[in-house]
Design a protein around this motif. Structure first.
Motif, PDB file in Angstrom:
ATOM      1  N   GLN A  29      10.136  -0.825   7.585  1.00 23.69           N
ATOM      2  CA  GLN A  29       9.634  -0.429   6.125  1.00 23.69           C
ATOM      3  C   GLN A  29      10.107  -1.366   5.194  1.00 23.69           C
ATOM      4  OE1 GLN A  29       8.442   2.157   4.731  1.00 23.69           O
ATOM      5  NE2 GLN A  29       9.005   1.394   2.567  1.00 23.69           N
ATOM      6  N   ARG A  33       7.783  -3.120   2.438  1.00 21.84           N
ATOM      7  CA  ARG A  33       7.838  -3.033   1.113  1.00 21.84           C
ATOM      8  C   ARG A  33       8.079  -4.397   0.494  1.00 21.84           C
ATOM      9  NH1 ARG A  33      11.636   0.765  -0.005  1.00 21.84           N
ATOM     10  NH2 ARG A  33       9.678   2.364   0.031  1.00 21.84           N
ATOM     11  N   GLN A  40       2.592  -8.147  -5.212  1.00 24.07           N
ATOM     12  CA  GLN A  40       2.554  -7.733  -6.583  1.00 24.07           C
ATOM     13  C   GLN A  40       3.146  -8.991  -7.564  1.00 24.07           C
ATOM     14  OE1 GLN A  40       5.040  -4.360  -8.157  1.00 24.07           O
ATOM     15  NE2 GLN A  40       3.062  -3.947  -9.137  1.00 24.07           N
ATOM     16  N   ARG A  52       4.368   0.547 -10.670  1.00 23.77           N
ATOM     17  CA  ARG A  52       5.002   1.199  -9.393  1.00 23.77           C
ATOM     18  C   ARG A  52       3.807   1.847  -8.688  1.00 23.77           C
ATOM     19  NH1 ARG A  52      10.109   0.904  -8.212  1.00 23.77           N
ATOM     20  NH2 ARG A  52      11.669   0.875 -10.014  1.00 23.77           N
ATOM     21  N   GLU A  53       2.711   2.369  -9.229  1.00 22.41           N
ATOM     22  CA  GLU A  53       1.528   2.727  -8.749  1.00 22.41           C
ATOM     23  C   GLU A  53       0.603   1.538  -7.589  1.00 22.41           C
ATOM     24  OE1 GLU A  53      -2.797   4.694  -9.521  1.00 22.41           O
ATOM     25  OE2 GLU A  53      -1.111   5.331 -10.728  1.00 22.41           O
ATOM     26  N   HIS A  54       0.713   0.603  -8.444  1.00 24.21           N
ATOM     27  CA  HIS A  54       0.131  -0.710  -7.912  1.00 24.21           C
ATOM     28  C   HIS A  54       0.800  -1.171  -6.813  1.00 24.21           C
ATOM     29  CE1 HIS A  54      -0.973  -5.223  -7.835  1.00 24.21           C
ATOM     30  NE2 HIS A  54      -2.033  -4.468  -7.399  1.00 24.21           N
ATOM     31  N   ALA A  56       2.879   0.850  -4.884  1.00 22.81           N
ATOM     32  CA  ALA A  56       2.494   1.605  -3.676  1.00 22.81           C
ATOM     33  C   ALA A  56       1.281   1.415  -2.980  1.00 22.81           C
ATOM     34  CB  ALA A  56       2.630   3.342  -4.201  1.00 22.81           C
ATOM     35  N   GLN A  57       0.334   0.822  -3.919  1.00 23.29           N
ATOM     36  CA  GLN A  57      -1.197   0.675  -3.193  1.00 23.29           C
ATOM     37  C   GLN A  57      -1.054  -0.651  -2.255  1.00 23.29           C
ATOM     38  OE1 GLN A  57      -3.546   0.159  -6.483  1.00 23.29           O
ATOM     39  NE2 GLN A  57      -3.856   2.332  -6.886  1.00 23.29           N
ATOM     40  N   GLU A  59       1.712  -1.604  -0.660  1.00 19.52           N
ATOM     41  CA  GLU A  59       2.454  -1.197   0.329  1.00 19.52           C
ATOM     42  C   GLU A  59       1.724  -0.659   1.378  1.00 19.52           C
ATOM     43  OE1 GLU A  59       6.729   1.011   1.283  1.00 19.52           O
ATOM     44  OE2 GLU A  59       6.213   0.532  -0.897  1.00 19.52           O
ATOM     45  N   ALA A  60       0.746   0.230   0.901  1.00 20.24           N
ATOM     46  CA  ALA A  60       0.008   1.159   1.959  1.00 20.24           C
ATOM     47  C   ALA A  60      -0.941  -0.059   2.581  1.00 20.24           C
ATOM     48  CB  ALA A  60      -0.685   2.215   1.064  1.00 20.24           C
TER      49      ALA A  60
END
Length: 72
Positions: A29, A33, A40, A52-54, A56-57, A59-60
């Motif tokens: 993890q 991250r 990013q 933070r949405e970007h 998360a994308q 990271e996925a």
């Protein structure tokens, strides 16, 4: 990702790893991250996590693979 600047990418990776270590996250993890944070970082001029949405994308999208012993 589309690269805007590579300035601070390594520092961002290290900061993400330190953050994960301080939170006692699992190594996978933490690396996932930290990699997303560095990815990013190169997409922007300046510093900070502004989307933070970007993050998360990103990271996925990170895929970790184990290296077999003896391989380099």
């Amino acid at each position: 990702v589309r690269v805007a600047s590579t300035v601070g990418a390594g520092d961002s990776l290290v900061a993400g790893m330190v953050h994960g270590l301080l939170l006692a996250e699992a190594p996978a993890q933490t690396l996932t991250r930290a990699t997303a944070i560095a990815a990013q970082a190169v997409t922007q001029i300046g510093f900070g996590i502004h989307d933070r949405e970007h993050l998360a994308q990103l990271e996925a999208a990170v895929q970790l693979t184990e290296q077999q012993e003896g391989c380099r």
